[in-house]
Design a protein around this motif. Structure first.
Motif, PDB file in Angstrom:
ATOM      1  N   PRO A 129      33.560  38.155  40.017  1.00 14.90           N
ATOM      2  CA  PRO A 129      33.613  39.390  39.225  1.00 14.90           C
ATOM      3  C   PRO A 129      34.136  39.153  37.807  1.00 14.90           C
ATOM      4  CG  PRO A 129      34.544  39.766  41.401  1.00 14.90           C
ATOM      5  CD  PRO A 129      34.336  38.289  41.268  1.00 14.90           C
ATOM      6  N   THR A 130      35.035  38.196  37.657  1.00 13.36           N
ATOM      7  CA  THR A 130      35.524  37.871  36.317  1.00 13.36           C
ATOM      8  C   THR A 130      34.399  37.311  35.460  1.00 13.36           C
ATOM      9  OG1 THR A 130      37.774  37.440  37.113  1.00 13.36           O
ATOM     10  CG2 THR A 130      37.146  36.445  35.006  1.00 13.36           C
ATOM     11  N   MET A 131      33.634  36.402  36.011  1.00 11.83           N
ATOM     12  CA  MET A 131      32.513  35.813  35.262  1.00 11.83           C
ATOM     13  C   MET A 131      31.515  36.897  34.863  1.00 11.83           C
ATOM     14  SD  MET A 131      33.024  32.569  34.846  1.00 11.83           S
ATOM     15  CE  MET A 131      31.391  31.952  34.447  1.00 11.83           C
ATOM     16  N   ARG A 132      31.196  37.810  35.789  1.00  9.25           N
ATOM     17  CA  ARG A 132      30.261  38.891  35.464  1.00  9.25           C
ATOM     18  C   ARG A 132      30.844  39.812  34.399  1.00  9.25           C
ATOM     19  NH1 ARG A 132      29.550  38.850  41.182  1.00  9.25           N
ATOM     20  NH2 ARG A 132      30.974  40.628  41.400  1.00  9.25           N
ATOM     21  N   GLY A 133      32.121  40.144  34.566  1.00  8.25           N
ATOM     22  CA  GLY A 133      32.764  41.045  33.616  1.00  8.25           C
ATOM     23  C   GLY A 133      32.808  40.474  32.215  1.00  8.25           C
ATOM     24  N   MET A 134      33.104  39.187  32.099  1.00  4.79           N
ATOM     25  CA  MET A 134      33.154  38.559  30.780  1.00  4.79           C
ATOM     26  C   MET A 134      31.766  38.510  30.156  1.00  4.79           C
ATOM     27  SD  MET A 134      36.313  38.002  30.201  1.00  4.79           S
ATOM     28  CE  MET A 134      36.352  36.878  28.814  1.00  4.79           C
ATOM     29  N   ALA A 135      30.755  38.218  30.956  1.00  2.00           N
ATOM     30  CA  ALA A 135      29.385  38.188  30.430  1.00  2.00           C
ATOM     31  C   ALA A 135      28.950  39.573  29.972  1.00  2.00           C
ATOM     32  CB  ALA A 135      28.428  37.649  31.498  1.00  2.00           C
ATOM     33  N   GLU A 136      29.281  40.593  30.761  1.00  2.00           N
ATOM     34  CA  GLU A 136      28.917  41.966  30.385  1.00  2.00           C
ATOM     35  C   GLU A 136      29.620  42.399  29.100  1.00  2.00           C
ATOM     36  OE1 GLU A 136      29.948  44.277  33.780  1.00  2.00           O
ATOM     37  OE2 GLU A 136      28.397  43.382  35.064  1.00  2.00           O
ATOM     38  N   ALA A 137      30.815  41.864  28.872  1.00  2.00           N
ATOM     39  CA  ALA A 137      31.572  42.218  27.673  1.00  2.00           C
ATOM     40  C   ALA A 137      31.117  41.439  26.440  1.00  2.00           C
ATOM     41  CB  ALA A 137      33.056  41.968  27.912  1.00  2.00           C
ATOM     42  N   GLY A 138      30.116  40.567  26.606  1.00  2.00           N
ATOM     43  CA  GLY A 138      29.610  39.792  25.486  1.00  2.00           C
ATOM     44  C   GLY A 138      30.421  38.555  25.178  1.00  2.00           C
ATOM     45  N   SER A 139      31.273  38.128  26.113  1.00  2.00           N
ATOM     46  CA  SER A 139      32.078  36.919  25.913  1.00  2.00           C
ATOM     47  C   SER A 139      32.006  36.041  27.157  1.00  2.00           C
ATOM     48  CB  SER A 139      33.529  37.281  25.585  1.00  2.00           C
ATOM     49  OG  SER A 139      34.043  38.232  26.513  1.00  2.00           O
ATOM     50  N   PRO A 140      30.814  35.503  27.462  1.00  2.00           N
ATOM     51  CA  PRO A 140      30.660  34.667  28.652  1.00  2.00           C
ATOM     52  C   PRO A 140      31.613  33.483  28.622  1.00  2.00           C
ATOM     53  CG  PRO A 140      28.780  34.401  27.170  1.00  2.00           C
ATOM     54  CD  PRO A 140      29.580  35.558  26.661  1.00  2.00           C
ATOM     55  N   PHE A 141      32.098  33.109  29.792  1.00  2.00           N
ATOM     56  CA  PHE A 141      33.133  32.084  29.878  1.00  2.00           C
ATOM     57  C   PHE A 141      32.524  30.727  30.180  1.00  2.00           C
ATOM     58  CE2 PHE A 141      36.405  29.433  31.562  1.00  2.00           C
ATOM     59  CZ  PHE A 141      37.511  29.765  30.792  1.00  2.00           C
ATOM     60  N   LYS A 142      32.826  29.750  29.308  1.00  2.00           N
ATOM     61  CA  LYS A 142      32.458  28.353  29.524  1.00  2.00           C
ATOM     62  C   LYS A 142      33.722  27.502  29.437  1.00  2.00           C
ATOM     63  CE  LYS A 142      29.305  27.637  26.350  1.00  2.00           C
ATOM     64  NZ  LYS A 142      28.209  26.917  25.632  1.00  2.00           N
ATOM     65  N   GLY A 143      33.815  26.517  30.314  1.00  2.00           N
ATOM     66  CA  GLY A 143      34.995  25.649  30.325  1.00  2.00           C
ATOM     67  C   GLY A 143      35.640  25.653  31.689  1.00  2.00           C
ATOM     68  N   VAL A 144      36.954  25.497  31.722  1.00  2.00           N
ATOM     69  CA  VAL A 144      37.706  25.535  32.982  1.00  2.00           C
ATOM     70  C   VAL A 144      38.360  26.892  33.132  1.00  2.00           C
ATOM     71  CG1 VAL A 144      39.652  24.602  34.273  1.00  2.00           C
ATOM     72  CG2 VAL A 144      38.158  23.072  33.032  1.00  2.00           C
TER      73      VAL A 144
END
Length: 423
Positions: free
Chosen positions: A251-266
């Motif tokens: 859900p965190t990954m989806r939420g960050m992508a929906e907010a326009g700040s997809p998460f890459k890294g650790v």
């Protein structure tokens, strides 16, 4: 491929050691590095907080990948600048790094996406925060909102402790990190750490560990950046890992992508294992320190292709291979840490580590050819074994042979796991 590794701690030494084993590596550059990292990399005189200087170095040296170790440059937007210049970066954007840079941001994200975590409230002034403590009672947890080098969290047993923590934050003890704070309920349960390598849309499980934050044996004393760790976290079952991935990480990954700040890294999820299941304590947006050291000891796969795949945004087909052995690290710290401590104390001798152990440098430097301690956490004595008990025996045997009069350490790293192994 030529790689630039940024950082100077035990985490970065472990990463340098592992990256140096890759057949795909050209030259490994490191800044600012330390004497241990210098065994594997070319140390360059580069200030990693100088974004323009880092960008110019990458351009001039045709760096193929930048691996950003610590959190501060990520929160400051170094990855954004480098990616804008066409440089491949392992590490999140500034917007995505808010998962660590602002505890309030992460708590709000959890609330928005029903991610299990402690109940909380945010404050930007001391009177309101004190009033809340009077109403809620203790124990309770007071957290500086921003980056505080692992020292901005107080588990307050009494109202007096809580109010003192509030006043310390707003009095500037943690600088800008304490301009706002989060107060949350105290949760009962064992803590564990879960790591994922992320490509912006998916999260690949990348091991578990258990850290030891308190400075003294028996989990007593103030919180530190970490006095030791072992991997994998024996108290974190396969079912709990799957649940944490499903209910917290994904859900965190989806939420960050929906907010326009997809998460890459650790993405490093600090979990507490409650009677209701795993709950999120906090996120870090980089490898943990000292957890990275035990993860690198157990990783059998080549690290470099994994980091490249995440940086390129495509982890499909990546399946890390792990040793079945346990790994454990003991942090040797300067006497007085996490408070005031003497600097530049001499480390007279480091013993040969042997086949199943490593000594990672966390806070060391050279003065007139002598190895000296330059920080609070100084050495990470790390070993692997068939059991946690065996890994601990090898590590502590090595600790006993280090000659450093100003050092101290916990003698019980891995104690929970060892009790489980002993039945």
């Amino acid at each position: 491929m030529d790689v630039l590794l940024l950082g100077s701690g035990g985490r970065e030494h472990a990463l340098a050691w592992k990256l140096a084993q890759s057949p795909d590596l050209g030259t490994l550059h490191a800044a600012p590095g330390n004497p241990g990292i210098a065994e594997h990399a070319e140390i360059v005189p580069l200030d990693m907080d100088d974004i323009d200087a880092v960008a110019a170095f990458c351009r001039d040296r045709a760096i193929g990948l930048v691996v950003i170790g610590p959190e501060a440059p990520l929160v400051a937007g170094l990855a954004d600048r480098l990616e804008a210049d066409g440089v491949l970066v392992f590490g999140p954007s500034a917007l995505a790094a808010r998962l660590e840079g602002s505890k309030g941001f992460t708590k709000d994200l959890c609330s928005l996406h029903d991610i299990p975590t402690a109940r909380y409230k945010r404050f930007n002034n001391a009177p309101d925060a004190r009033s809340y403590i009077e109403d809620r009672g203790c124990p309770i947890v007071v957290k500086a909102d921003g980056l505080a080098a692992g020292k901005g969290v107080t588990i307050a047993e009494t109202k007096e402790d809580a109010i003192a923590a509030i006043d310390a934050c707003f009095a500037g003890e943690f600088g800008g990190a304490g301009a706002e704070l989060v107060i949350e309920e105290f949760l009962e349960g064992e803590e564990a750490s879960l790591f994922c390598v992320c490509d912006g849309s998916r999260a690949l499980l990348f091991g578990t560990a258990q850290d030891h934050k308190r400075v003294f044996d028996g989990d007593r004393g103030p919180n530190t950046g970490g006095m030791g760790a072992y991997s994998p976290a024996i108290g974190l079952s396969e079912a709990q890992v799957k649940r944490a991935m499903r209910e917290i990480v994904e859900p965190t990954m989806r939420g960050m992508a929906e907010a326009g700040s997809p998460f890459k890294g650790v993405l490093y999820a600090g979990l507490i294992l409650t009677e209701d299941g795993p709950k999120l304590i906090e996120y870090n947006v980089r490898f943990g320190d000292p957890e990275c050291q035990v993860l690198m000891m157990r990783l059998k796969s080549d690290l470099l292709p994994i980091l490249i795949a995440a940086a390129k945004g495509d982890l499909s087909g990546i399946e890390p291979e792990w040793s079945s052995e346990r790994a454990l690290t003991v942090v040797m710290a300067s006497k007085g840490y996490p408070g005031a401590y003497d600097k530049a104390t001499e480390i007279a001798h480091l013993p040969e580590a042997g086949a199943k152990a490593r000594i990672f440098h966390a806070g060391t430097g050279l003065r007139d050819g002598r190895l000296v301690a330059t920080g609070g956490r100084v050495l990470n004595v790390t070993a692997s074994g068939e059991t946690v008990r065996e890994a601990a025996r090898i590590a502590y045997d090595l600790v006993d042979r280090v000659e450093w009069e100003n050092g101290f350490w916990r003698s019980d790293i891995g104690h929970r796991a060892i009790m489980r192994e002993d039945g």
